[in-house]
Design an enzyme around this catalytic site. Structure first.
Site, short mmCIF file in Angstrom:
data_model
loop_
_atom_site.label_atom_id
_atom_site.label_comp_id
_atom_site.label_asym_id
_atom_site.label_seq_id
_atom_site.Cartn_x
_atom_site.Cartn_y
_atom_site.Cartn_z
N ASP A 184 7.64 -0.99 3.62
CA ASP A 184 6.99 -1.46 2.40
C ASP A 184 7.03 -0.34 1.37
O ASP A 184 6.77 0.82 1.71
CB ASP A 184 5.53 -1.86 2.69
CG ASP A 184 4.86 -2.48 1.47
OD1 ASP A 184 5.56 -3.16 0.69
OD2 ASP A 184 3.65 -2.27 1.28
N GLU A 270 11.04 -6.35 2.00
CA GLU A 270 10.62 -7.49 1.21
C GLU A 270 11.58 -7.70 0.05
O GLU A 270 12.01 -6.74 -0.58
CB GLU A 270 9.19 -7.26 0.70
CG GLU A 270 8.47 -8.50 0.25
CD GLU A 270 7.00 -8.23 -0.06
OE1 GLU A 270 6.27 -9.19 -0.35
OE2 GLU A 270 6.60 -7.05 -0.01
N ASP A 352 -1.23 -0.77 2.81
CA ASP A 352 0.22 -0.59 2.88
C ASP A 352 0.73 -0.69 4.32
O ASP A 352 1.76 -1.32 4.59
CB ASP A 352 0.61 0.75 2.27
CG ASP A 352 0.24 0.83 0.79
OD1 ASP A 352 0.33 -0.21 0.12
OD2 ASP A 352 -0.12 1.92 0.31
#
Length: 407
Positions: A184, A270, A352
């Site tokens: 991430d 992502e 996170d």
């Protein structure tokens, strides 16, 4: 195909001839774009690349004899670039082609043929330009396809050599849950993985804003068209160039640790809508400074070079709002909340790290074919009817074995 970028050091005469190439290629591109627009308005049809080539050859013999001073293949390459620009426009990948300006920072032209690289003498030979001094720090083996010559806004010259070396990328590794890492990206920390490791965001542009503001203020006071203004403009460009080089170096170090020196064989990221995110004017500069797009692009080809997998999940997946322990989904999650307690299992989640773990699990669910099962038959959370639990144990791979499949 692999590209090798070298710094070149042309002398005075070579700089003049390079400037002619930049100007002539730009002129042909703009001329061809104007001809296509004019012909379409008059006839309702578009000029083909072949028709533009015939018009260019006739024009070189008639009213544009000065185009003969530069490499003819480079002029034809600019028509190919225009044709590619229109193809990208009609397929929805880019906007309508625009005219090129001689005042833009970067200038370039392409040599499709007749280029040699002399590693023994550190020289690059181009059509009509022989013996350009170069810093050939990386040797290569293969057939040279094209060479693109560029001049940066700070006045530096580079040669980008595209080589066909015949190498075949290794076979991708099997997707194994125990060797899969979720990644991430963020602004507080640049990179967070599913194991809880974080990489600090260097904020390279922010560190140079004070000096950049001073130099830009000096530039605004200079008279337009003067030599002092051109000199000051190069100083501003040098600051931007140093920031870009530092960011490039930082991203290459991070991606090298992941793709080359990490035991993991699969990474899940992502699919970010970076262009849409930069429309938020409060975060646009910070997002651009982080270089998320460059990071994902660099990680993609380095994973292919090393036989590793890079999986992507949908951009609308609730990676931050979903508790990785019990599957409870929060109604909202403002950016100011960096740590939150799950109402379902009362676990304290780092925003996170929790998102990175969810990204890993969602990517594995899609790759192993369990995502439809999870979405179609969720188990209601015992805490709240509005919360959603992870419906099957197959969704949580960190605690059980799962079948391995070919990438």
């Amino acid at each position: 195909m692999r590209a090798y970028k070298y710094r070149i050091y042309p002398n005075g005469e070579q700089k003049v001839l390079l400037a002619k190439h930049f100007g002539c290629v730009r002129h042909v591109y703009n001329w061809a774009l104007a001809e296509k627009e004019k012909h379409y308005k008059e006839t309702g049809k578009s000029l083909s690349k072949r028709q533009l080539q015939d018009l260019l050859v006739a024009s070189k013999k008639d009213d544009k004899e000065w185009l003969n001073e530069v490499n003819s293949q480079s002029l034809l390459a600019s028509l190919v670039h225009l044709d590619t620009a229109f193809t990208n426009f009609f397929r929805g990948r880019a906007k309508f082609p625009r005219f090129k300006s001689k005042y833009s920072g970067w200038q370039s032209y392409q040599c499709p043929q007749h280029v040699t690289v002399d590693f023994d003498n550190n020289r690059i030979n181009l059509p009509k330009l022989k013996g350009i001094k170069a810093k050939l720090h990386r040797p290569f083996v293969g057939k040279i396809k094209t060479v693109t010559i560029k001049r940066s806004p700070s006045g530096k010259y580079y040669a980008s050599v595209l080589v066909e070396n015949g190498a075949i990328d290794p076979v991708l590794a099997l997707i194994e849950p125990e060797h899969t890492v979720g990644l991430d990206v963020g602004l507080t920390s640049f990179l967070i993985d599913s194991a809880g490791n974080k990489s600090d965001n260097p904020r390279l542009l922010k560190a140079s804003l004070v000096r950049l503001a001073i130099e830009q203020k000096k530039l605004a006071r200079k008279k337009k068209g003067s030599g002092s203004r051109a000199k000051q403009k190069r100083k501003v460009s040098t600051i931007h160039e140093k920031v870009a080089n530092r960011r490039y170096d930082f991203i290459h170090q991070v991606t090298a640790k992941l793709a080359d020196k990490n035991h993991a064989t699969t990474f899940v990221v992502e699919d970010l809508n970076i262009k849409g995110m930069t429309k938020n004017h409060k975060l646009a500069r910070a997002i651009q400074d982080a270089g998320w797009g460059m990071f994902l692009t660099t990680l993609d080809y380095k994973c292919r070079w090393n036989g590793k997998n890079l999986l992507r999940i949908g951009r609308f997946q609730p990676s931050s709002k979903l508790c990785n322990c019990c599957g409870y989904k929060m109604e909202s999650m403002p950016l100011s909340i960096r740590e939150w307690e799950c109402p379902g299992c009362h676990s304290v989640n780092d925003r996170d790290t929790n998102a990175a773990r969810n990204i890993r699990d969602m990517g594995l669910a899609d790759s192993l074919g369990h995502s439809d099962c999870v979405k179609s038959s969720p188990v209601e959370s015992p805490v709240s009817a509005g919360s959603t639990a992870k419906g099957t144990d197959a969704y949580r791979y960190g605690s059980q074995e799962a079948p391995t499949i070919a990438a």
